[in-house]
Design a protein around this motif. Structure first.
Motif, PDB file in Angstrom:
ATOM      1  N   THR A  51       0.827  -1.210   0.000  1.00 55.51           N
ATOM      2  CA  THR A  51       0.000   0.000   0.000  1.00 55.51           C
ATOM      3  C   THR A  51       0.858   1.254   0.000  1.00 55.51           C
ATOM      4  OG1 THR A  51      -0.163   0.038   2.428  1.00 55.51           O
ATOM      5  CG2 THR A  51      -1.870  -1.173   1.233  1.00 55.51           C
ATOM      6  N   VAL A  52       2.109   1.130   0.455  1.00 56.24           N
ATOM      7  CA  VAL A  52       3.019   2.269   0.440  1.00 56.24           C
ATOM      8  C   VAL A  52       3.579   2.492  -0.958  1.00 56.24           C
ATOM      9  CG1 VAL A  52       5.114   3.270   1.428  1.00 56.24           C
ATOM     10  CG2 VAL A  52       3.621   1.875   2.855  1.00 56.24           C
ATOM     11  N   SER A  53       3.853   1.404  -1.658  1.00 58.54           N
ATOM     12  CA  SER A  53       4.410   1.462  -3.018  1.00 58.54           C
ATOM     13  C   SER A  53       3.509   0.665  -3.958  1.00 58.54           C
ATOM     14  CB  SER A  53       5.830   0.887  -3.035  1.00 58.54           C
ATOM     15  OG  SER A  53       6.656   1.534  -2.097  1.00 58.54           O
ATOM     16  N   PRO A  54       2.343   1.200  -4.302  1.00 56.63           N
ATOM     17  CA  PRO A  54       1.355   0.434  -5.071  1.00 56.63           C
ATOM     18  C   PRO A  54       1.638   0.413  -6.580  1.00 56.63           C
ATOM     19  CG  PRO A  54       0.488   2.603  -4.565  1.00 56.63           C
ATOM     20  CD  PRO A  54       1.840   2.538  -3.923  1.00 56.63           C
ATOM     21  N   GLU A 108       7.169  -3.680   3.727  1.00 60.40           N
ATOM     22  CA  GLU A 108       6.687  -2.295   3.607  1.00 60.40           C
ATOM     23  C   GLU A 108       7.218  -1.458   4.757  1.00 60.40           C
ATOM     24  OE1 GLU A 108       2.746  -1.155   2.192  1.00 60.40           O
ATOM     25  OE2 GLU A 108       2.142  -3.241   2.504  1.00 60.40           O
ATOM     26  N   ASN A 109       7.382  -0.170   4.476  1.00 60.67           N
ATOM     27  CA  ASN A 109       7.692   0.793   5.531  1.00 60.67           C
ATOM     28  C   ASN A 109       6.407   1.535   5.908  1.00 60.67           C
ATOM     29  OD1 ASN A 109       7.674   2.040   2.981  1.00 60.67           O
ATOM     30  ND2 ASN A 109       9.031   3.694   3.656  1.00 60.67           N
ATOM     31  N   ARG A 110       5.390   0.765   6.327  1.00 60.64           N
ATOM     32  CA  ARG A 110       4.086   1.363   6.631  1.00 60.64           C
ATOM     33  C   ARG A 110       4.138   2.338   7.804  1.00 60.64           C
ATOM     34  NH1 ARG A 110      -1.080  -2.758   5.979  1.00 60.64           N
ATOM     35  NH2 ARG A 110      -0.795  -3.188   3.754  1.00 60.64           N
ATOM     36  N   LEU A 111       5.001   2.074   8.770  1.00 55.05           N
ATOM     37  CA  LEU A 111       5.041   2.931   9.954  1.00 55.05           C
ATOM     38  C   LEU A 111       5.744   4.249   9.663  1.00 55.05           C
ATOM     39  CD1 LEU A 111       4.493   3.375  12.950  1.00 55.05           C
ATOM     40  CD2 LEU A 111       6.591   2.109  13.466  1.00 55.05           C
ATOM     41  N   SER A 112       6.883   4.196   8.990  1.00 53.43           N
ATOM     42  CA  SER A 112       7.655   5.425   8.757  1.00 53.43           C
ATOM     43  C   SER A 112       7.376   6.059   7.403  1.00 53.43           C
ATOM     44  CB  SER A 112       9.160   5.107   8.862  1.00 53.43           C
ATOM     45  OG  SER A 112       9.555   4.202   7.855  1.00 53.43           O
ATOM     46  N   GLY A 113       6.781   5.301   6.467  1.00 54.11           N
ATOM     47  CA  GLY A 113       6.639   5.809   5.110  1.00 54.11           C
ATOM     48  C   GLY A 113       5.233   6.106   4.663  1.00 54.11           C
ATOM     49  N   GLN A 114       4.251   5.940   5.541  1.00 50.83           N
ATOM     50  CA  GLN A 114       2.857   6.181   5.157  1.00 50.83           C
ATOM     51  C   GLN A 114       2.161   6.972   6.258  1.00 50.83           C
ATOM     52  OE1 GLN A 114       0.166   2.692   4.657  1.00 50.83           O
ATOM     53  NE2 GLN A 114      -0.227   3.511   2.626  1.00 50.83           N
ATOM     54  N   SER A 115       1.480   8.030   5.882  1.00 55.56           N
ATOM     55  CA  SER A 115       0.804   8.852   6.880  1.00 55.56           C
ATOM     56  C   SER A 115      -0.396   8.121   7.463  1.00 55.56           C
ATOM     57  CB  SER A 115       0.330  10.166   6.252  1.00 55.56           C
ATOM     58  OG  SER A 115      -0.742   9.925   5.349  1.00 55.56           O
ATOM     59  N   ARG A 116      -0.843   8.586   8.605  1.00 51.27           N
ATOM     60  CA  ARG A 116      -2.013   7.998   9.254  1.00 51.27           C
ATOM     61  C   ARG A 116      -3.228   8.063   8.338  1.00 51.27           C
ATOM     62  NH1 ARG A 116      -6.144  10.229  12.289  1.00 51.27           N
ATOM     63  NH2 ARG A 116      -7.067   8.892  13.888  1.00 51.27           N
ATOM     64  N   ASP A 117      -3.445   9.212   7.706  1.00 53.66           N
ATOM     65  CA  ASP A 117      -4.608   9.363   6.830  1.00 53.66           C
ATOM     66  C   ASP A 117      -4.527   8.437   5.619  1.00 53.66           C
ATOM     67  OD1 ASP A 117      -5.621  11.243   8.534  1.00 53.66           O
ATOM     68  OD2 ASP A 117      -5.088  12.979   7.298  1.00 53.66           O
ATOM     69  N   ALA A 118      -3.306   8.296   5.065  1.00 51.91           N
ATOM     70  CA  ALA A 118      -3.143   7.411   3.914  1.00 51.91           C
ATOM     71  C   ALA A 118      -3.401   5.962   4.294  1.00 51.91           C
ATOM     72  CB  ALA A 118      -1.742   7.564   3.328  1.00 51.91           C
ATOM     73  N   SER A 119      -2.962   5.574   5.482  1.00 49.56           N
ATOM     74  CA  SER A 119      -3.194   4.212   5.960  1.00 49.56           C
ATOM     75  C   SER A 119      -4.686   3.948   6.122  1.00 49.56           C
ATOM     76  CB  SER A 119      -2.483   3.983   7.294  1.00 49.56           C
ATOM     77  OG  SER A 119      -1.085   4.064   7.152  1.00 49.56           O
ATOM     78  N   ILE A 120      -5.385   4.889   6.723  1.00 49.37           N
ATOM     79  CA  ILE A 120      -6.825   4.731   6.927  1.00 49.37           C
ATOM     80  C   ILE A 120      -7.550   4.637   5.592  1.00 49.37           C
ATOM     81  CG2 ILE A 120      -8.896   5.916   7.756  1.00 49.37           C
ATOM     82  CD1 ILE A 120      -7.167   7.011  10.063  1.00 49.37           C
ATOM     83  N   GLN A 121      -7.139   5.482   4.648  1.00 51.44           N
ATOM     84  CA  GLN A 121      -7.773   5.468   3.325  1.00 51.44           C
ATOM     85  C   GLN A 121      -7.568   4.132   2.620  1.00 51.44           C
ATOM     86  OE1 GLN A 121      -8.383   8.827   1.327  1.00 51.44           O
ATOM     87  NE2 GLN A 121      -9.166   7.707  -0.412  1.00 51.44           N
ATOM     88  N   ALA A 122      -6.341   3.615   2.694  1.00 53.44           N
ATOM     89  CA  ALA A 122      -6.037   2.341   2.030  1.00 53.44           C
ATOM     90  C   ALA A 122      -6.842   1.202   2.650  1.00 53.44           C
ATOM     91  CB  ALA A 122      -4.543   2.058   2.131  1.00 53.44           C
ATOM     92  N   LEU A 123      -6.907   1.183   3.983  1.00 49.30           N
ATOM     93  CA  LEU A 123      -7.600   0.092   4.662  1.00 49.30           C
ATOM     94  C   LEU A 123      -9.113   0.210   4.551  1.00 49.30           C
ATOM     95  CD1 LEU A 123      -5.372  -0.250   7.846  1.00 49.30           C
ATOM     96  CD2 LEU A 123      -5.338  -1.651   5.795  1.00 49.30           C
ATOM     97  N   ALA A 124      -9.610   1.399   4.286  1.00 52.57           N
ATOM     98  CA  ALA A 124     -11.054   1.580   4.139  1.00 52.57           C
ATOM     99  C   ALA A 124     -11.571   0.970   2.847  1.00 52.57           C
ATOM    100  CB  ALA A 124     -11.417   3.065   4.188  1.00 52.57           C
ATOM    101  N   GLN A 125     -10.682   0.769   1.877  1.00 54.28           N
ATOM    102  CA  GLN A 125     -11.132   0.335   0.563  1.00 54.28           C
ATOM    103  C   GLN A 125     -11.544  -1.129   0.498  1.00 54.28           C
ATOM    104  OE1 GLN A 125     -11.772   2.797  -1.566  1.00 54.28           O
ATOM    105  NE2 GLN A 125     -11.024   3.957   0.194  1.00 54.28           N
TER     106      GLN A 125
END
Length: 378
Positions: A51-54, A108-125
């Motif tokens: 999700t960080v590098s789609p 993935e570098n989900r913790l350091s490379g993806q913002s909170r909002d981006a994470s929520i958006q990706a997981l909402a899909q």
């Protein structure tokens, strides 16, 4: 026949300055070193999504970054079940003679490379675009709904769910690569911040950076042998609003098919590696797989049944709940730990007997399932 000949796993947590490709490459090299293979000997690559590098061609992007030119490359995407789905695909590719050595990798570098909002958006899909996403839920909310229903049907309590988080943390305390290594109690879980009731913060897996990899080969490359004995999948739904009854979910279907393929029974299993994105996920899957009766998994936790020294050691690295969760590689850590246990290399975490291991992955909201039996070969 196919063998898992090497495994690689980075510590999980925060890796500032490391990209997803960096973490994947680190894990991949560890797996190759473990298998005693060179990069030139890898003729197949399977890569989990990111999700960080789609990128639409992530497998070949990784191959280029890692400096290999495989004859076969494929990216796979079935949520949390992806790691075991790739293992199953690699197994079939090797058995069919398509490739000799398949490198399976994710990170993935989900913790350091993806913002909170981006994470929520990706997981909402994961939600249905018309019936669910507009209402605003994300994955924790869906699992909260499932938890409420399951607790109602089987008399499970929030304290029961907390036991699963406590056990995973106790196991993580013995692994130097785990993201969280401080012991917790049921009271700590109950006092943690509400996320999606009845699920609280410590009922949920963390967001992590990390990478995991393994090599599937036609023959063993070293003395230790771990082979795929049998595996199967089941896909009953994608969206919660289309899900069958809780008693008809895919884990029961996939485990029945895997038992038939492997000619094994649950009584043969000596080690279990089961997906644990939330405490309710682990509770339900243990019962769906036949590792505990309905509503009885928490009691088995309390009795020590799933402890490192118990009858059925479970997720001895700490699972997603405490080792960490960095997307596809999160669940692949379960396979790495199973391999380490089966080859007698777990050190202080070593269990008495891991000769037959049961692995299970769950994607979506209990949507896609992969069950797999591994066998130690002397």
């Amino acid at each position: 026949m196919s063998f898992i000949t090497g495994v690689g796993l980075t510590p999980y947590g925060k890796h500032d300055g490391s990209s997803s490709l960096d973490l994947m490459s680190r894990a991949a090299q560890l797996a190759l070193d473990d298998a005693g293979l060179t990069r030139a000997e890898i003729d197949g690559v399977l890569c989990g999504y990111s999700t960080v590098s789609p990128h639409i061609m992530l497998a070949t992007v990784f191959a280029e970054h890692f400096g290999i030119r495989p004859a076969y490359a494929h990216a796979v995407q079935v949520g949390g079940a992806t790691g075991l789905a790739m293992a199953m695909l690699a197994h079939h590719l090797v058995e069919a003679g398509v490739v000799r050595h398949v490198l399976v990798v994710a990170g993935e570098n989900r913790l350091s490379g993806q913002s909170r909002d981006a994470s929520i958006q990706a997981l909402a899909q994961v939600g249905h675009p018309a019936y669910e996403v507009p209402l605003g839920p994300t994955i924790p909310a869906y699992y909260g709904l499932v938890a409420s229903r399951y607790m109602h049907e089987h008399g499970m309590t929030e304290e029961d769910l907390a036991e699963f988080a406590v056990l995973m943390r106790a196991h993580a305390c013995t692994h130097p690569g785990a993201q969280f290594r401080d012991p917790i109690t049921v009271a700590d879980v109950m006092a943690s911040k509400p996320v999606a009731l009845p699920l609280k913060l410590l009922d949920c897996c963390p967001v992590s950076d990390g990478g995991a990899a393994f090599v599937m080969s036609r023959e063993r490359t070293g003395e230790a042998g771990v082979r795929i004995r049998g595996c199967a999948q089941a896909h009953t739904h994608q969206h919660v609003t289309a899900a069958p009854a809780l008693s008809e979910l895919g884990a029961e279907i996939s485990i029945a098919r895997a038992k038939q393929a492997s000619r094994l029974a649950i009584s043969d299993v000596r080690y279990a590696a089961v997906y644990d994105s939330f405490t309710i996920t682990l509770a339900m899957l243990l019962e769906d797989l036949g590792l505990a009766g309905r509503g009885e998994a928490a009691a088995r936790i309390r009795s020590g049944y799933f402890s490192r020294d118990g009858r059925m050691p479970l997720n001895t690295h700490g699972g997603l709940l405490s080792y960490g969760h960095c997307g596809v590689a999160g669940a692949m850590a379960h396979l790495v730990e199973a391999h380490v246990q089966m080859t007698g290399r777990a050190g202080d975490r070593q269990v008495r007997d891991a000769s037959i291991a049961l692995l299970h992955g769950d994607g979506g909201v209990l949507s896609s399932h992969v069950s797999m039996f591994l066998e130690q070969v002397r």
